[in-house]
Scaffold this motif. Structure first.
Motif, PDB file in Angstrom:
ATOM      1  N   ARG A 193      -5.411   3.247   8.740  1.00  0.00           N
ATOM      2  CA  ARG A 193      -5.161   3.434  10.041  1.00  0.00           C
ATOM      3  C   ARG A 193      -6.364   4.254  10.709  1.00  0.00           C
ATOM      4  NH1 ARG A 193       0.451   4.378   9.383  1.00  0.00           N
ATOM      5  NH2 ARG A 193       1.713   2.240   9.381  1.00  0.00           N
ATOM      6  N   SER A 229       1.872   5.049   1.240  1.00  0.00           N
ATOM      7  CA  SER A 229       1.920   5.617   2.453  1.00  0.00           C
ATOM      8  C   SER A 229       0.188   6.238   2.707  1.00  0.00           C
ATOM      9  CB  SER A 229       2.926   6.347   2.978  1.00  0.00           C
ATOM     10  OG  SER A 229       2.783   7.437   2.063  1.00  0.00           O
ATOM     11  N   LEU A 284       0.806  -1.202  -0.121  1.00  0.00           N
ATOM     12  CA  LEU A 284      -0.083  -0.080   0.146  1.00  0.00           C
ATOM     13  C   LEU A 284       0.849   1.235   0.046  1.00  0.00           C
ATOM     14  CD1 LEU A 284      -2.656  -0.804   2.795  1.00  0.00           C
ATOM     15  CD2 LEU A 284      -2.882  -0.887   0.230  1.00  0.00           C
ATOM     16  N   ARG A 334      -2.214   3.425   3.547  1.00  0.00           N
ATOM     17  CA  ARG A 334      -1.859   2.831   5.127  1.00  0.00           C
ATOM     18  C   ARG A 334      -2.344   3.948   5.938  1.00  0.00           C
ATOM     19  NH1 ARG A 334       3.155   1.061   3.373  1.00  0.00           N
ATOM     20  NH2 ARG A 334       4.162   2.987   4.357  1.00  0.00           N
TER      21      ARG A 334
END
Lengths: 116, 125
Positions: free
Chosen positions: B21, B14, B12, B17
């Motif tokens: 998250r 950043s 993935l 990601r």
């Protein structure tokens, strides 16, 4: 896939709208709630002075509305967690919506009946 | 939808990601808040029964570590949950995305935690 207002015939669309609007309004309410409680820093008298203002009928009615928003966001959120982590079952959706809506009204009524 | 196996997929970005998250943090904080809000609703309903007064509130909370801990967890969870929710609303309804939106999100979270911590200190200490 249809999006937005085009889905207004679907009950889950209204659950989404209630969840979103209640979330935004609660986010706006929270700083005021924290500031009100912080009155206690100046002692019980300062907090009591604020609480006296809340006995105004319009303020009491607003409190019931805020409790409804909190309960609606809470029950709607439980519904979303169930959908996302237990899974989408077509046969459960109406029941989940009814539970969420009924639960929100239950808490708001219970608060209102204890307030008056 | 990718047909590649989990070991063959590209890593993935950043940004992806970060979004993942945020999604997880929103759900975890929601689960924590589900408990906190249930306790809070019941507490409020009981508290208003005999009329709300500063003494009634403070008698329950002042010097009570359990209530202080509970409200502290509540404030932290709200500090995560509310800004992430507002971030999604901003992206979808105001078309506000990117770095400035993320910075506003963090700022709102910090402000809520600061105000909340002050409120907890006011009633618990």
């Amino acid at each position: 896939m249809r999006s937005g207002w085009a889905n207004r015939g679907h009950p889950a669309f209204w659950a989404f709208v209630v969840h979103r609007i209640s979330g935004v309004l609660l986010a706006l309410f929270l700083p005021l709630h924290f500031l009100a409680l912080s009155q206690a820093i100046a002692g019980a008298g300062a907090l009591d002075a604020f609480l006296a203002w809340t006995r105004n009928p319009w303020v009491s009615a607003s409190e019931v509305a805020v409790v409804f928003l909190l309960a609606a966001h809470f029950t709607g959120g439980l519904r979303l967690l169930a959908i996302e982590f237990i899974g989408w079952k077509v046969e459960s959706q109406k029941a989940l919506l009814a539970l969420a809506g009924g639960g929100a009204v239950f808490f708001a009524l219970l608060f209102a009946l204890n307030l008056v | 939808m990718s047909t590649k196996g989990v070991l063959e997929r590209e890593p993935l970005s950043s940004r992806a990601r970060g979004e993942a998250r945020a999604w997880v943090a929103q759900r975890v904080s929601a689960a924590v808040l589900a408990l906190c809000v249930l306790v809070h609703l019941v507490t409020m309903i009981v508290a208003v029964r005999n009329g709300l007064s500063a003494d009634a509130i403070l008698d329950r909370t002042r010097g009570n570590l359990a209530w202080a801990a509970f409200y502290s967890v509540f404030v932290l969870a709200v500090g995560v949950h509310a800004p992430l929710g507002l971030r999604v609303v901003a992206a979808e309804w105001l078309q506000w995305r990117g770095r400035s939106a993320d910075i506003a999100c963090v700022a709102i979270g910090l402000a809520l935690i600061a105000l909340g911590a002050r409120a907890v200190a006011a009633v618990a200490l």
